[in-house]
Design a protein around this motif. Structure first.
Motif, PDB file in Angstrom:
ATOM      1  N   VAL A  82      38.963 -64.252  38.957  1.00  0.00           N
ATOM      2  CA  VAL A  82      40.192 -64.163  38.174  1.00  0.00           C
ATOM      3  C   VAL A  82      40.092 -62.922  37.295  1.00  0.00           C
ATOM      4  N   THR A  83      41.022 -61.992  37.456  1.00  0.00           N
ATOM      5  CA  THR A  83      41.077 -60.791  36.633  1.00  0.00           C
ATOM      6  C   THR A  83      42.411 -60.799  35.903  1.00  0.00           C
ATOM      7  N   PHE A  84      42.360 -60.539  34.589  1.00  0.00           N
ATOM      8  CA  PHE A  84      43.590 -60.583  33.805  1.00  0.00           C
ATOM      9  C   PHE A  84      43.543 -59.533  32.709  1.00  0.00           C
ATOM     10  N   SER A  85      44.727 -59.231  32.196  1.00  0.00           N
ATOM     11  CA  SER A  85      44.838 -58.211  31.150  1.00  0.00           C
ATOM     12  C   SER A  85      44.616 -58.843  29.784  1.00  0.00           C
ATOM     13  N   VAL A  86      43.932 -58.083  28.944  1.00  0.00           N
ATOM     14  CA  VAL A  86      43.695 -58.491  27.565  1.00  0.00           C
ATOM     15  C   VAL A  86      44.405 -57.477  26.684  1.00  0.00           C
ATOM     16  N   ALA A  95      39.846 -58.122  31.926  1.00  0.00           N
ATOM     17  CA  ALA A  95      38.721 -59.047  31.856  1.00  0.00           C
ATOM     18  C   ALA A  95      38.651 -59.798  33.176  1.00  0.00           C
ATOM     19  N   SER A  96      37.461 -60.230  33.528  1.00  0.00           N
ATOM     20  CA  SER A  96      37.334 -60.991  34.768  1.00  0.00           C
ATOM     21  C   SER A  96      36.305 -62.100  34.594  1.00  0.00           C
ATOM     22  N   VAL A  97      36.554 -63.155  35.322  1.00  0.00           N
ATOM     23  CA  VAL A  97      35.637 -64.285  35.357  1.00  0.00           C
ATOM     24  C   VAL A  97      35.602 -64.799  36.795  1.00  0.00           C
ATOM     25  N   PHE A  98      34.405 -65.087  37.275  1.00  0.00           N
ATOM     26  CA  PHE A  98      34.228 -65.621  38.624  1.00  0.00           C
ATOM     27  C   PHE A  98      33.821 -67.073  38.496  1.00  0.00           C
ATOM     28  N   LEU A  99      34.642 -67.944  39.066  1.00  0.00           N
ATOM     29  CA  LEU A  99      34.447 -69.380  38.950  1.00  0.00           C
ATOM     30  C   LEU A  99      33.929 -69.964  40.254  1.00  0.00           C
ATOM     31  N   ASP A 100      33.046 -70.935  40.129  1.00  0.00           N
ATOM     32  CA  ASP A 100      32.494 -71.640  41.277  1.00  0.00           C
ATOM     33  C   ASP A 100      33.036 -73.066  41.243  1.00  0.00           C
ATOM     34  N   ARG A 111      32.741 -74.090  37.366  1.00  0.00           N
ATOM     35  CA  ARG A 111      31.577 -73.547  36.672  1.00  0.00           C
ATOM     36  C   ARG A 111      31.693 -72.022  36.688  1.00  0.00           C
ATOM     37  N   VAL A 112      31.279 -71.391  35.609  1.00  0.00           N
ATOM     38  CA  VAL A 112      31.335 -69.936  35.515  1.00  0.00           C
ATOM     39  C   VAL A 112      30.125 -69.347  36.217  1.00  0.00           C
ATOM     40  N   ALA A 125      35.505 -71.230  28.132  1.00  0.00           N
ATOM     41  CA  ALA A 125      36.830 -71.560  27.590  1.00  0.00           C
ATOM     42  C   ALA A 125      37.918 -71.219  28.598  1.00  0.00           C
ATOM     43  N   VAL A 126      37.738 -70.140  29.338  1.00  0.00           N
ATOM     44  CA  VAL A 126      38.701 -69.769  30.381  1.00  0.00           C
ATOM     45  C   VAL A 126      38.682 -70.820  31.491  1.00  0.00           C
ATOM     46  N   ALA A 127      37.483 -71.223  31.915  1.00  0.00           N
ATOM     47  CA  ALA A 127      37.364 -72.252  32.948  1.00  0.00           C
ATOM     48  C   ALA A 127      37.979 -73.565  32.476  1.00  0.00           C
TER      49      ALA A 127
END
Length: 166
Positions: A82-86, A95-100, A111-112, A125-127
């Motif tokens: 997930v990539t999003f603008s801050v 910003a990006s976060v990869f979730l499992d 899970r992050v 917190a994003v998850a």
């Protein structure tokens, strides 16, 4: 000349036979893929649907604009990126976060795996923001019936969740 022609015809027939031997299934058995977890309902989210769901939830994080631009990529190795603008009005960073996605006690848990959020917030917190709306859609798919999540697949740029009604 006839011998040469017969030899060429035999060579061609042999080549066709070899190709057919390796491409045609001699047992005539269908090779269908079994459903991984034995579920009887599959809820599938493509990348655009995931991005729309996530974009609705992200403004709850301080520093994220009202309408963040969200890109989602479902990876074959089982992760959802997930990539999003801050920031607001196109000023800021990405910003990006990869979730499992995992199954825990028959429910969906995100899970992050890794994240680059800067000082924005904890990736957990994003998850935690993304997990409830996905779980809500699973609840809606099962209706009023009890169910458990039995398998997760990430293929064809889609997140597929298999549910088994109890």
């Amino acid at each position: 000349m006839r011998v040469l022609f017969a030899f060429g015809l035999g060579l061609l027939a042999g080549a066709v036979a070899v190709v057919l031997w390796f491409t045609v299934d001699p047992d005539f058995e269908a090779r269908t893929e079994a459903v991984a977890g034995g579920g009887n309902i599959t809820v599938t989210f493509d990348e655009r649907a995931l991005a729309a769901i996530i974009a609705r939830e992200l403004p709850a994080i301080p520093g994220v604009g009202e309408r963040p631009a969200v890109d989602v990529e479902v990876l074959r190795e089982g992760l959802v990126g997930v990539t999003f603008s801050v920031g607001a009005w196109g000023v800021g960073t990405r910003a990006s976060v990869f979730l499992d996605p995992e199954v825990a006690d028959g429910r969906l848990v995100l899970r992050v795996a890794r994240a680059t959020l800067g000082g924005l917030t904890a990736p957990e917190a994003v998850a935690a923001l993304i997990e409830p709306p996905l779980q809500q859609r699973l609840d809606e798919a099962a209706g009023e019936l009890p169910y458990r999540l039995v398998a997760i697949r990430t293929t064809d740029r889609r997140l597929a969740l298999d549910l088994a009604l109890e």
